[in-house]
Design an enzyme around this catalytic site. Sequence first.
Site, mmCIF file in Angstrom:
data_model
loop_
_atom_site.group_PDB
_atom_site.id
_atom_site.type_symbol
_atom_site.label_atom_id
_atom_site.label_comp_id
_atom_site.label_asym_id
_atom_site.label_seq_id
_atom_site.Cartn_x
_atom_site.Cartn_y
_atom_site.Cartn_z
ATOM 1 N N SER A 135 41.148 31.786 41.300
ATOM 2 C CA SER A 135 41.358 31.890 39.858
ATOM 3 C C SER A 135 40.423 30.940 39.099
ATOM 4 C CB SER A 135 42.832 31.619 39.536
ATOM 5 O OG SER A 135 43.155 31.980 38.224
ATOM 6 N N ASP A 178 45.619 38.245 40.800
ATOM 7 C CA ASP A 178 45.523 36.784 40.909
ATOM 8 C C ASP A 178 45.630 36.246 42.342
ATOM 9 O OD1 ASP A 178 45.509 34.094 40.350
ATOM 10 O OD2 ASP A 178 47.540 34.056 39.550
#
Length: 372
Positions: A37, A161
Amino acid sequence: MSLVTQGGGQRGIFTAGVLDAFLENKFDPFSLYVGTSAGALNLSSYISRQSNLAKEFILDFSSQSNFFNLKEYIRGHNSLNLNWGISQIGRDGGLPLDFKKAHETLMNGRHALACLTESTSLRDEYFPLYRKNWKEVLIGTSSVPILCSQPIKIGAKHYFDGGVSAQVPIHKAWSLSSDTIIVIRTEPIAFEKKIDIETIIKWKLQIMESLPNYWSKFKYRKTLEKFSDWQTNVRNKYLDYRAALKEKMSNIHHNSEHNIEHTPQLAWESADESYFNLIVNEIKYEKTPTHAKLLDIMTKHYQNMVDTENFIHNPPKNVNILQIAPPKQLQARVLMSKKDDLNSDYEMGYETGLKFLNENFDELMSNKYVKF
């Protein structure tokens, strides 16, 4: 030697400070970089040797309504516009990465990877940075399920994610034969391991209970009334589920000693499936990635956190792990942070990076290569 960077949204500005301290001191003895991320974004600017780029992106771009829109989130729409955000660091963006320099850095056997979560299996998978699909990779590793209406498609699969499956992707670094791993965290080194499935569900309910405050501010009266009825229904069903869960859990020996690494799986296997499915079907968002139910995602995340802590504190033989972490809780939040807080956390990261180098530079640079 490997460099591993944790995710954390705007809290990644701490990592930006650490890596800017590294760049200032021409410190890069690494042959492998692995990030998740915001950690992958930070690695991108570090590899391209662009000091302050990650800081500027978090301060100036991730704070704009074009990037995250609270009203759209409350309405249940796609609220995190990663396509717009990542485009800003593309060749034609307002803050372009230096792709040529990055490719030079990654010569001579160096590799940079971003962690993404495959939406069906919830397993971590890794993609190279600075390839033709660099934009899709950075979007995928940052696509928070409840903020993005759809996962990103790469090849034949869908991803979101990487923080769900590997918030600190240290296992990947170890699997590629790294004997020394430096980990940059976005939270202090402290972790509560005894969290059970009830705690996870209670945490979710607390989030739901806070949402009416936002709805009332934006005057979504009908939505608020509908949500309140739904919330009451979910709570009643949760209480039924909890009773069944406690009865089943009483048969598990030493249940109070289980870490979250084990507890959620045992709880779900023991609980009545009808209760479990009831909660999952109620406490979810319709536009989460395919087959990735919110409770599955939450539990996978917590399981991964404990796996990571266990690995760091009990590493395999001949593996040396050094952690760089905030000395105290960061002031920034994942999103919607105050600029003063972001600047403060950046300075903390920069000072922490300098301190780490003062204590470890000579030892880490011996018998290693670095090219700037």
